[in-house]
Each structure stands twice: as C-alpha cells, then as structure tokens.
Design an enzyme around this catalytic site. Sequence first.
Site, PDB file in Angstrom:
ATOM      1  N   HIS A  37      -4.804   6.038  -0.658  1.00  0.00           N
ATOM      2  CA  HIS A  37      -5.350   5.817   0.680  1.00  0.00           C
ATOM      3  C   HIS A  37      -4.306   6.045   1.781  1.00  0.00           C
ATOM      4  O   HIS A  37      -4.672   6.208   2.934  1.00  0.00           O
ATOM      5  CB  HIS A  37      -5.874   4.385   0.770  1.00  0.00           C
ATOM      6  CG  HIS A  37      -7.285   4.272   1.251  1.00  0.00           C
ATOM      7  ND1 HIS A  37      -8.157   5.343   1.368  1.00  0.00           N
ATOM      8  CD2 HIS A  37      -7.998   3.184   1.652  1.00  0.00           C
ATOM      9  CE1 HIS A  37      -9.329   4.908   1.807  1.00  0.00           C
ATOM     10  NE2 HIS A  37      -9.261   3.613   1.996  1.00  0.00           N
ATOM     11  N   PHE A  87      -5.545  -1.435   9.447  1.00  0.00           N
ATOM     12  CA  PHE A  87      -6.166  -1.211   8.154  1.00  0.00           C
ATOM     13  C   PHE A  87      -7.194  -0.091   8.311  1.00  0.00           C
ATOM     14  O   PHE A  87      -7.758   0.127   9.368  1.00  0.00           O
ATOM     15  CB  PHE A  87      -6.773  -2.478   7.535  1.00  0.00           C
ATOM     16  CG  PHE A  87      -5.708  -3.420   7.027  1.00  0.00           C
ATOM     17  CD1 PHE A  87      -5.192  -3.263   5.748  1.00  0.00           C
ATOM     18  CD2 PHE A  87      -5.198  -4.413   7.840  1.00  0.00           C
ATOM     19  CE1 PHE A  87      -4.186  -4.098   5.284  1.00  0.00           C
ATOM     20  CE2 PHE A  87      -4.203  -5.252   7.390  1.00  0.00           C
ATOM     21  CZ  PHE A  87      -3.688  -5.097   6.111  1.00  0.00           C
ATOM     22  N   TYR A 140       0.801  -1.232   0.000  1.00  0.00           N
ATOM     23  CA  TYR A 140       0.000   0.000   0.000  1.00  0.00           C
ATOM     24  C   TYR A 140       0.833   1.281   0.000  1.00  0.00           C
ATOM     25  O   TYR A 140       0.268   2.370  -0.051  1.00  0.00           O
ATOM     26  CB  TYR A 140      -0.950  -0.001   1.199  1.00  0.00           C
ATOM     27  CG  TYR A 140      -1.904  -1.163   1.174  1.00  0.00           C
ATOM     28  CD1 TYR A 140      -2.971  -1.193   0.284  1.00  0.00           C
ATOM     29  CD2 TYR A 140      -1.727  -2.253   2.022  1.00  0.00           C
ATOM     30  CE1 TYR A 140      -3.847  -2.268   0.243  1.00  0.00           C
ATOM     31  CE2 TYR A 140      -2.598  -3.340   1.990  1.00  0.00           C
ATOM     32  CZ  TYR A 140      -3.645  -3.334   1.100  1.00  0.00           C
ATOM     33  OH  TYR A 140      -4.498  -4.406   1.053  1.00  0.00           O
ATOM     34  N   ASN A 193     -10.285   0.814   7.606  1.00  0.00           N
ATOM     35  CA  ASN A 193     -11.670   0.802   8.089  1.00  0.00           C
ATOM     36  C   ASN A 193     -11.817   0.539   9.584  1.00  0.00           C
ATOM     37  O   ASN A 193     -12.915   0.664  10.116  1.00  0.00           O
ATOM     38  CB  ASN A 193     -12.494  -0.210   7.295  1.00  0.00           C
ATOM     39  CG  ASN A 193     -12.607   0.167   5.829  1.00  0.00           C
ATOM     40  OD1 ASN A 193     -12.131   1.215   5.399  1.00  0.00           O
ATOM     41  ND2 ASN A 193     -13.231  -0.680   5.055  1.00  0.00           N
TER      42      ASN A 193
END
Length: 195
Positions: free
Chosen positions: A19, A64, A14, A66
């Site tokens: 994000h 992560f 990532y 969320n």
Amino acid sequence: MKIVVGLGNPGKKYVGTRHNIGFDVLAVLAQRFSADRWKSSFEAEVTDIQIGSERVVLVAPQTFMNLSGRSVRAVVKFYKVSHSELLLVHDDMNLPTGRLRLRGTGSAGGQKGLQNTIDQLGTSDFARLRVGVGRPPGKMDAANYVLQKFSKSEFSKMEHCVERAASAVECWVQDGVEKAMNEFNQTAPEDGESL
C-alpha cells in the site's frame, strides 16, 4: 508547477508494504533531485524538487490511505493549480506485480485513496500512475494483502518498478501524460533488464 502525490499510510508499521508504493516512488524522486527536508503541512509530508524547468511539489499524505483526498484538496487549493497539473501515484491490485499504468483520467478501480481524492476534488480528471502489486493469493483478504511487505522474490522486481515509476513521473512532468503513457505503459522489463 506540478503536484505529485504518493499515496500510503504513515508510520514505521507500514514501511515497505504494498500500500505504500506511492511513498516509495516519492522517496526515489526526492533522492534523485536532492530535495530539501520534508515539512509537515496540509496533513502531509511535503518537499519541493526541480525537474527541468518545472517546480514539483512532492506530497505524502499522513491521513492514512482512505482519507488521502483531504490532503490533496488542501494542496491543490493552496497552490491554485489546475487538476491537469496533478499526478497521484498509488498501488493497484488489478495490475501484475511490477507493471505500470499511467492515465490522464478514469475511475478509482477500487483503490480507496484514489476514490477519496476523486470525491474531495469533485472530479476524476487528473493523472494517476498505478503501480501493480498483483492479486492476493488464494482467499486472502485484499486489505490484509496490501498491508503486507513484498516477498523476497518480489523485492528485486519492485525495486526496478519503483525506479521506473519515478522515471515515468519525470517524463509526465517534462513531456506530458501522452508521452509518458506511450513510454511506460508497456510490459514491465524482466529483472536485470535496463530501465
């Protein structure tokens, strides 16, 4: 004391994605203020810096995106800080690429890490710095879009943007949310302009 949380996803996969812009802003602040090593605590990577007379704890949740609120709640509870001493930095698809928007409160605007933090804290009364990453082109799925890296044409603009976002955090720490909003919620400078 202030708590600055940058939202993102852990792991090499990532790094450099839309994000993870919150992590990128923390990295700039850590470098600017010669942070000590990052430590694992509160389901996050954590380090301290000093901005003026303020101790600032930088927090990169490793839960992560969320589930970020779990980590934020643990940090706030441990340090016993009021919500007015908390700032979240995160990506926002509703802003043009490179645009910043700082607010003292507000809704999640569809950002799931921010929504989870609101849910975990039981309030939306904390500052957030939204970093514009633009809308997905055509019919591209939003979830796939935010997990992509910036294009070459966007990269230079986003380097400037991350530096400006770090400066906005500094301003918030030293001068408060209103002054930081007045200074940084303007249109993003064009490539090559001074920050």
